[in-house]
Scaffold this motif. Structure first.
Motif, PDB file in Angstrom:
ATOM      1  N   TYR A  36       0.831  -1.203   0.000  1.00 53.84           N
ATOM      2  CA  TYR A  36       0.000   0.000   0.000  1.00 53.84           C
ATOM      3  C   TYR A  36       0.866   1.254   0.000  1.00 53.84           C
ATOM      4  O   TYR A  36       0.687   2.140  -0.840  1.00 53.84           O
ATOM      5  CB  TYR A  36      -0.921  -0.043   1.217  1.00 53.84           C
ATOM      6  N   PHE A  37       1.820   1.330   0.905  1.00 52.19           N
ATOM      7  CA  PHE A  37       2.670   2.517   0.975  1.00 52.19           C
ATOM      8  C   PHE A  37       3.612   2.611  -0.213  1.00 52.19           C
ATOM      9  O   PHE A  37       3.869   3.708  -0.729  1.00 52.19           O
ATOM     10  CB  PHE A  37       3.424   2.571   2.304  1.00 52.19           C
ATOM     11  N   GLU A  38       4.125   1.497  -0.665  1.00 54.33           N
ATOM     12  CA  GLU A  38       5.006   1.476  -1.834  1.00 54.33           C
ATOM     13  C   GLU A  38       4.254   1.962  -3.079  1.00 54.33           C
ATOM     14  O   GLU A  38       4.748   2.811  -3.823  1.00 54.33           O
ATOM     15  CB  GLU A  38       5.515   0.042  -2.034  1.00 54.33           C
ATOM     16  N   GLU A  42       4.430   5.626  -5.421  1.00 59.55           N
ATOM     17  CA  GLU A  42       4.573   5.640  -6.874  1.00 59.55           C
ATOM     18  C   GLU A  42       3.362   6.302  -7.550  1.00 59.55           C
ATOM     19  O   GLU A  42       3.508   7.094  -8.484  1.00 59.55           O
ATOM     20  CB  GLU A  42       4.747   4.211  -7.392  1.00 59.55           C
ATOM     21  N   MET A  43       2.172   5.989  -7.084  1.00 56.77           N
ATOM     22  CA  MET A  43       0.958   6.536  -7.671  1.00 56.77           C
ATOM     23  C   MET A  43       0.873   8.052  -7.456  1.00 56.77           C
ATOM     24  O   MET A  43       0.419   8.786  -8.348  1.00 56.77           O
ATOM     25  CB  MET A  43      -0.274   5.837  -7.086  1.00 56.77           C
ATOM     26  N   TYR A  48      -1.959  10.541  -8.437  1.00 56.78           N
ATOM     27  CA  TYR A  48      -3.015   9.939  -7.618  1.00 56.78           C
ATOM     28  C   TYR A  48      -3.291  10.823  -6.403  1.00 56.78           C
ATOM     29  O   TYR A  48      -2.374  11.330  -5.759  1.00 56.78           O
ATOM     30  CB  TYR A  48      -2.579   8.552  -7.151  1.00 56.78           C
ATOM     31  N   ARG A  49      -4.583  10.999  -6.087  1.00 54.31           N
ATOM     32  CA  ARG A  49      -5.001  11.779  -4.926  1.00 54.31           C
ATOM     33  C   ARG A  49      -6.034  10.966  -4.164  1.00 54.31           C
ATOM     34  O   ARG A  49      -6.895  10.331  -4.768  1.00 54.31           O
ATOM     35  CB  ARG A  49      -5.587  13.113  -5.365  1.00 54.31           C
TER      36      ARG A  49
END
Length: 145
Positions: A36-38, A42-43, A48-49
Motif C-alpha cells: 500500500y505505501f510502496e 509511486e501513484m 493519484y489523490r
C-alpha cells in the motif's frame, strides 16, 4: 444531542494514509500495508489523490482519483478506488464522496469522470448507473504478464 459534522478532505500525510489503509484493505483485499505505501508513493508521483469522508472525527469512506488526458475522454478524472468502511455502508457516504468528486472534476476542467468496476459487482454497477447516470460504454481488458 450530538450533531455529527461531515467533512471531505484530501489525505496528504503518511499518518492520514495510515488511517485510510484499513478502509482501502476492505476493497483491495490482497493489498498488504507495505505494498500500500510502496504503491501510494509511486501513484502519487503519477497524480493519484486520496480523499476521505469523515463522519465527526471518524474516517468513514475514501476515494482515490487521478486526472488524465486522452483522445477519447479528453481531460477527465479517473476514480480508481471508492469504498465505505463496512460498518458505515448504505448511509450515503460513498454517494457524497462521488458527488464531491464530480464537482471537483468540473472545477478542475474535466469533461468526464470515468471508473471501472469488477464484473461481479452488480450492486456497484446499479449504484453508478441508477444513482449517478453513469453510462456503461466500453469494456476494459487486461493481460497478466
Amino acid at each position: 444531542m450530538t450533531i455529527m459534522t461531515e467533512t471531505i478532505m484530501e489525505l496528504i500525510s503518511v499518518e492520514q494514509w495510515e488511517e485510510a489503509y484499513p478502509i482501502m484493505k476492505q476493497l483491495r483485499t490482497d493489498l498488504d500495508k507495505h505494498q500500500y505505501f510502496e504503491l501510494m508513493d509511486e501513484m502519487r508521483k503519477d497524480g493519484y489523490r486520496l480523499f476521505a469522508y469523515f463522519q465527526g472525527e471518524e474516517m468513514a469512506a475514501i476515494i482515490g482519483i487521478s486526472v488524465r488526458v486522452n483522445f477519447y475522454n479528453k481531460r477527465h478524472v479517473v476514480v480508481h478506488d471508492l469504498v465505505t468502511t463496512e460498518k458505515e455502508r448504505s448511509k450515503g457516504f460513498g454517494e457524497k464522496l462521488l458527488a464531491f468528486i464530480h464537482e471537483w472534476a468540473k472545477v478542475n476542467g474535466a469533461k468526464y469522470v470515468a471508473l471501472e468496476s469488477a464484473l461481479p459487482r452488480m450492486d456497484a454497477h446499479r449504484f453508478y448507473e441508477d444513482k449517478f447516470q453513469y453510462d456503461k460504454w466500453c469494456y476494459s481488458f487486461r493481460k497478466e504478464l
